[in-house]
Design a protein around this motif. Structure first.
Motif, mmCIF file in Angstrom:
data_model
loop_
_atom_site.group_PDB
_atom_site.id
_atom_site.type_symbol
_atom_site.label_atom_id
_atom_site.label_comp_id
_atom_site.label_asym_id
_atom_site.label_seq_id
_atom_site.Cartn_x
_atom_site.Cartn_y
_atom_site.Cartn_z
ATOM 1 N N ALA A 129 4.534 4.244 -7.388
ATOM 2 C CA ALA A 129 5.468 3.195 -7.954
ATOM 3 C C ALA A 129 5.238 1.705 -7.517
ATOM 4 O O ALA A 129 6.070 0.906 -7.618
ATOM 5 N N MET A 130 4.245 1.664 -6.608
ATOM 6 C CA MET A 130 3.736 0.374 -6.167
ATOM 7 C C MET A 130 2.333 0.353 -6.293
ATOM 8 O O MET A 130 1.471 1.427 -6.161
ATOM 9 N N VAL A 131 2.005 -0.887 -6.849
ATOM 10 C CA VAL A 131 0.258 -1.118 -7.057
ATOM 11 C C VAL A 131 0.096 -2.316 -6.336
ATOM 12 O O VAL A 131 0.916 -3.395 -6.189
ATOM 13 N N ILE A 132 -1.113 -2.626 -5.810
ATOM 14 C CA ILE A 132 -1.680 -3.777 -4.962
ATOM 15 C C ILE A 132 -2.853 -4.313 -5.854
ATOM 16 O O ILE A 132 -3.699 -3.652 -6.026
ATOM 17 N N GLU A 133 -2.775 -5.521 -6.334
ATOM 18 C CA GLU A 133 -3.784 -6.256 -6.907
ATOM 19 C C GLU A 133 -4.684 -6.878 -5.914
ATOM 20 O O GLU A 133 -4.576 -6.798 -4.773
ATOM 21 N N ASP A 134 -5.924 -7.059 -6.314
ATOM 22 C CA ASP A 134 -6.970 -7.509 -5.401
ATOM 23 C C ASP A 134 -6.638 -8.893 -4.778
ATOM 24 O O ASP A 134 -7.154 -9.021 -3.808
ATOM 25 N N ASP A 135 -5.663 -9.631 -5.388
ATOM 26 C CA ASP A 135 -5.281 -10.872 -4.418
ATOM 27 C C ASP A 135 -4.211 -10.284 -3.648
ATOM 28 O O ASP A 135 -3.314 -11.414 -3.098
ATOM 29 N N LEU A 136 -3.859 -9.278 -3.313
ATOM 30 C CA LEU A 136 -2.897 -8.688 -2.558
ATOM 31 C C LEU A 136 -1.600 -9.210 -3.127
ATOM 32 O O LEU A 136 -0.336 -8.845 -2.269
ATOM 33 N N THR A 137 -1.249 -9.129 -4.318
ATOM 34 C CA THR A 137 0.032 -9.098 -4.781
ATOM 35 C C THR A 137 0.406 -7.603 -5.152
ATOM 36 O O THR A 137 -0.065 -6.799 -5.500
ATOM 37 N N VAL A 138 1.603 -7.214 -4.696
ATOM 38 C CA VAL A 138 2.603 -6.091 -4.841
ATOM 39 C C VAL A 138 3.099 -6.225 -6.128
ATOM 40 O O VAL A 138 3.794 -6.776 -6.401
ATOM 41 N N ILE A 139 2.728 -5.204 -6.966
ATOM 42 C CA ILE A 139 3.341 -4.838 -8.341
ATOM 43 C C ILE A 139 4.535 -3.513 -7.917
ATOM 44 O O ILE A 139 3.803 -2.690 -7.920
ATOM 45 N N ARG A 140 5.764 -3.927 -8.431
ATOM 46 C CA ARG A 140 6.682 -2.531 -8.602
ATOM 47 C C ARG A 140 7.347 -2.888 -9.904
ATOM 48 O O ARG A 140 7.805 -3.655 -10.141
ATOM 49 N N GLY A 141 7.508 -1.533 -10.695
ATOM 50 C CA GLY A 141 8.168 -1.871 -11.974
ATOM 51 C C GLY A 141 7.625 -2.515 -12.817
ATOM 52 O O GLY A 141 8.130 -3.534 -13.835
ATOM 53 N N GLY A 142 6.321 -3.046 -12.628
ATOM 54 C CA GLY A 142 5.511 -3.916 -13.609
ATOM 55 C C GLY A 142 5.804 -5.299 -13.285
ATOM 56 O O GLY A 142 5.159 -5.901 -14.296
ATOM 57 N N GLN A 143 6.490 -5.528 -12.287
ATOM 58 C CA GLN A 143 6.857 -7.006 -11.820
ATOM 59 C C GLN A 143 6.259 -7.167 -10.677
ATOM 60 O O GLN A 143 6.099 -6.220 -9.559
ATOM 61 N N SER A 144 6.077 -8.548 -10.254
ATOM 62 C CA SER A 144 5.280 -8.887 -8.999
ATOM 63 C C SER A 144 6.435 -8.771 -8.061
ATOM 64 O O SER A 144 7.687 -9.435 -8.180
ATOM 65 N N ALA A 145 6.271 -8.200 -7.002
ATOM 66 C CA ALA A 145 7.170 -8.309 -5.629
ATOM 67 C C ALA A 145 6.824 -9.069 -4.529
ATOM 68 O O ALA A 145 7.221 -8.988 -3.668
ATOM 69 N N GLY A 146 5.702 -9.938 -4.825
ATOM 70 C CA GLY A 146 5.031 -11.067 -3.860
ATOM 71 C C GLY A 146 4.008 -10.423 -3.304
ATOM 72 O O GLY A 146 3.415 -9.491 -3.658
ATOM 73 N N ALA A 147 3.640 -11.254 -2.271
ATOM 74 C CA ALA A 147 2.251 -10.956 -1.746
ATOM 75 C C ALA A 147 2.442 -9.870 -0.658
ATOM 76 O O ALA A 147 3.319 -9.914 0.272
ATOM 77 N N LEU A 148 1.536 -9.096 -0.510
ATOM 78 C CA LEU A 148 1.452 -8.017 0.666
ATOM 79 C C LEU A 148 1.604 -8.943 1.966
ATOM 80 O O LEU A 148 0.574 -9.752 2.191
ATOM 81 N N ARG A 149 2.275 -8.653 2.778
ATOM 82 C CA ARG A 149 2.259 -9.387 4.250
ATOM 83 C C ARG A 149 1.279 -8.386 5.021
ATOM 84 O O ARG A 149 1.277 -7.470 5.131
ATOM 85 N N THR A 150 0.328 -9.171 5.574
ATOM 86 C CA THR A 150 -0.794 -8.847 6.465
ATOM 87 C C THR A 150 -1.013 -9.386 7.772
ATOM 88 O O THR A 150 -0.156 -10.701 7.808
ATOM 89 N N ARG A 151 -1.367 -8.739 8.643
ATOM 90 C CA ARG A 151 -1.741 -9.556 10.147
ATOM 91 C C ARG A 151 -3.121 -9.830 10.040
ATOM 92 O O ARG A 151 -3.952 -9.110 9.533
#
Length: 96
Positions: free
Chosen positions: A55-77
């Motif tokens: 239900a969640m996919v992460i793109e190479d630029d760390l964009t989180v995709i949910r339901g085919g839509q961008s959910a923003g950038a993955l927050r990392t440390r």
């Protein structure tokens, strides 16, 4: 929402000096995936069910995709880097 990789360790109520940490591996550890048990292959437990269910996919630029839509950038440390080869393996697994 996607959180930080390698969540802080939390004390469990199972006695002194027992440490519990939970996370989701991006690339599964077992056969046939053979993902590394390393910080770059781990996300927080909040993402665990979504990631495992596809239900969640992460793109190479760390964009989180949910339901085919961008959910923003993955927050990392800053001290942890997400392993892109694990992210790519996870995406390919769900494209099949």
């Amino acid at each position: 929402m996607a959180r930080q990789p390698m969540p802080d360790l939390q004390r469990a109520n199972r006695g002194p000096w027992r440490i519990y940490s939970e996370g989701a591996h991006i690339r599964a550890l077992g056969s046939p995936h053979r993902g590394p048990d390393a910080p770059g292959n781990v996300l927080c437990p909040d993402c665990h069910v979504m990631l495992d269910a596809g239900a969640m996919v992460i793109e190479d630029d760390l964009t989180v995709i949910r339901g085919g839509q961008s959910a923003g950038a993955l927050r990392t440390r800053p001290q942890y880097t997400i392993a892109l080869e694990c992210v790519r393996h996870h995406r390919e697994r769900w494209r099949q």
